[in-house]
Design an enzyme around this catalytic site. Structure first.
Site, mmCIF file in Angstrom:
data_model
loop_
_atom_site.group_PDB
_atom_site.id
_atom_site.type_symbol
_atom_site.label_atom_id
_atom_site.label_comp_id
_atom_site.label_asym_id
_atom_site.label_seq_id
_atom_site.Cartn_x
_atom_site.Cartn_y
_atom_site.Cartn_z
ATOM 1 N N ASP A 150 62.676 54.233 57.763
ATOM 2 C CA ASP A 150 61.035 54.300 58.055
ATOM 3 C C ASP A 150 59.925 53.211 58.036
ATOM 4 O OD1 ASP A 150 61.275 57.085 56.923
ATOM 5 O OD2 ASP A 150 61.812 57.284 54.754
ATOM 6 N N VAL A 167 70.858 55.572 61.227
ATOM 7 C CA VAL A 167 69.967 57.070 60.427
ATOM 8 C C VAL A 167 70.574 57.535 60.430
ATOM 9 C CG1 VAL A 167 68.992 56.666 58.423
ATOM 10 C CG2 VAL A 167 69.833 54.394 58.148
ATOM 11 N N LYS A 225 56.555 59.538 47.573
ATOM 12 C CA LYS A 225 56.891 60.432 48.356
ATOM 13 C C LYS A 225 57.969 60.986 47.754
ATOM 14 C CE LYS A 225 57.677 63.249 52.229
ATOM 15 N NZ LYS A 225 59.114 63.261 52.493
ATOM 16 N N CYS A 228 61.253 66.528 58.811
ATOM 17 C CA CYS A 228 60.455 65.893 60.679
ATOM 18 C C CYS A 228 61.913 66.334 60.967
ATOM 19 C CB CYS A 228 60.726 65.070 60.000
ATOM 20 S SG CYS A 228 58.669 64.504 59.062
#
Length: 452
Positions: free
Chosen positions: A325, A347, A39, A136
């Site tokens: 992530d 982060v 992505k 998000c």
């Protein structure tokens, strides 16, 4: 931005047919799935096609809603987008033109990609009008890095009630830029702008993620001159023209880590076709320390439990560190480990919000919202960092939960699959932003679920 509305639209685009999944958990996930392009590369590669004078062919493209958003944005600017084969996009920028702001604003609501259109649009059209950005809600994602970089190239940035209007009446010139933080998005912005700017650009403190390297490879194929030096320094020599490219996108590291965490949490055995060792080495080290096993093969990686799950200490960081992530799905697996695990997030400051629902399902997770000091930390102290302390093993039980963001959402799926009993996960369209055909893949792995 209405997340629920955007999630429903996203789900419809990728064929979910519903915004809610009911899962009967407690069963190991076993089987084989395949991951395609990242992505975080595919959408940027699509934007890069705007820079070429000839069509570009992008291969290994995932079927995710973020790709659909960018396809429609490119179409609004006059880029002809076709799909010659499954997983391929042909992008022809021959008829690029200015788009109506209202159209771009409507398309951009669930994506942060529009900010990366700035450089290519300045080169092609002389101006860019960017709406408020979505994405998000996982923490502060300031666009100051982007705007400061564009100003360094000679762009004029004007903010209005509509959004941000950027012009370059005297053209764009090479610049010396040092990022205060190795931001992936800001590094992409500089690359996409500098390749056609007059002169040489020096970028210091750049992000060097594999997806950044893949974008550099694409730009080099197009005719760009880019040198990656030690100590996060990148030199870009501007050129007068670029051609299109043919490129196969790098695999999605985040999706691989998510399915690996699902195998660990559910005591499953999952072969992830398309995964490669080199880009996953940092994750694989932590995975092994936590009690996971893996088998590296030519066409993918098999993930499974190698014994009892063990607690670990994880600190997120920019590449080559442990990706932010990756920590959310891994935390679900760590809730099943015997002992106390610590995850330090450096982060994004709001990325532990998803743990509230996990606690409701029976996990024992304490979030220190201001972090805490430890002589054992290896990553430098950063503002707004947080620390999550996970005590296990915990018996998770079914619950009704609503997806808050992309990675947290997939973590809820893993928790529901791990839990005893029935769970209902709502707002799952958000997951479709970055996980290709995840419902189909759940079926391939033997999950018991229904789509309401």
């Amino acid at each position: 931005m209405n997340l629920a509305r955007d999630a429903q639209k996203a789900g419809a685009r990728v064929g979910l047919g519903s915004d809610r999944i009911t899962i009967d958990g407690g069963k190991p996930l076993v089987g084989r799935i395949e991951v395609r392009g990242a992505k975080n590369l595919a959408t940027k590669a699509m934007v890069a096609a705007l820079l070429g004078d000839t069509p570009s062919l992008l291969q290994n493209v995932p079927e995710i809603s973020d790709v659909h958003v960018v396809m429609r944005m490119l179409d609004a600017y006059g880029v002809a987008v076709t799909q010659p084969a499954e997983g391929e996009l042909l992008l022809d920028p021959a008829n690029v033109e200015k788009a109506h702001f209202a159209q771009i604003d409507a398309l951009a609501g669930s994506s942060r990609i529009p900010i990366l259109f700035c450089g290519p649009l300045l080169h092609r059209l002389g101006e860019a009008l960017i709406p408020d950005l979505g994405g998000c809600r996982i923490g502060d994602r300031p666009i100051d890095f982007h705007m400061d970089a564009l100003r360094a190239f000679g762009a004029i940035v004007d903010k209005s009630y509509e959004g941000i209007r950027i012009t370059a009446p005297d053209g764009l010139k090479g610049a010396h830029i040092e990022l205060p933080y190795p931001s992936v998005g800001a590094t992409e912005q500089v690359l996409l702008t500098a390749v056609r700017a007059e002169g040489v650009t020096e970028l210091k403190n750049a992000a060097i993620e594999p997806e950044i390297m893949d974008l550099i490879a694409i730009l080099q194929k197009m005719g760009a001159i880019i040198s990656v030096e030690p100590n996060r320094t990148i030199f870009i020599e501007g050129v007068d023209k670029l051609d299109g490219y043919t490129h196969r996108a790098i695999f999605d590291r985040n999706e691989v880590a998510s399915w690996a965490s699902a195998a660990l949490a559910t005591d499953g055995d999952i072969f992830v076709a398309g995964a490669m060792q080199q880009e996953m080495m940092t994750f694989l080290n932590i995975f092994r320390k936590a009690g996971g096993g893996f088998d590296i093969q030519e066409d993918g990686i098999r993930f499974f439990r190698a014994g009892e799950l063990k607690p670990v200490v994880v600190e997120t960081d920019v590449h080559p560190g442990f990706m932010t992530d990756w920590q959310q799905p891994l935390i679900v697996a760590l809730s099943q480990a015997d002992g106390v695990s610590v995850v330090r997030e450096t982060v994004y400051e709001n990325r532990f919000g998803f743990t509230d629902a996990l606690n409701e399902m029976g996990a024992h997770i304490v979030v220190h919202k201001s972090g805490y000091d430890s002589p054992d930390w290896r990553v430098p102290k950063r503002p707004l960092e947080q620390v999550a302390v996970i005590t296990g093993p915990s018996q998770l039980h079914g619950a009704d939960v609503m997806v808050p963001d992309l990675r947290g959402g997939f973590s809820y799926l893993i928790a529901a699959l791990t839990a005893q009993g029935r769970s209902t996960v709502s707002n799952v369209g958000i997951i479709a932003r970055g996980y290709e055909r995840f419902v189909e893949k759940l079926g391939q792995l033997g999950a018991e679920f229904s789509i309401d």
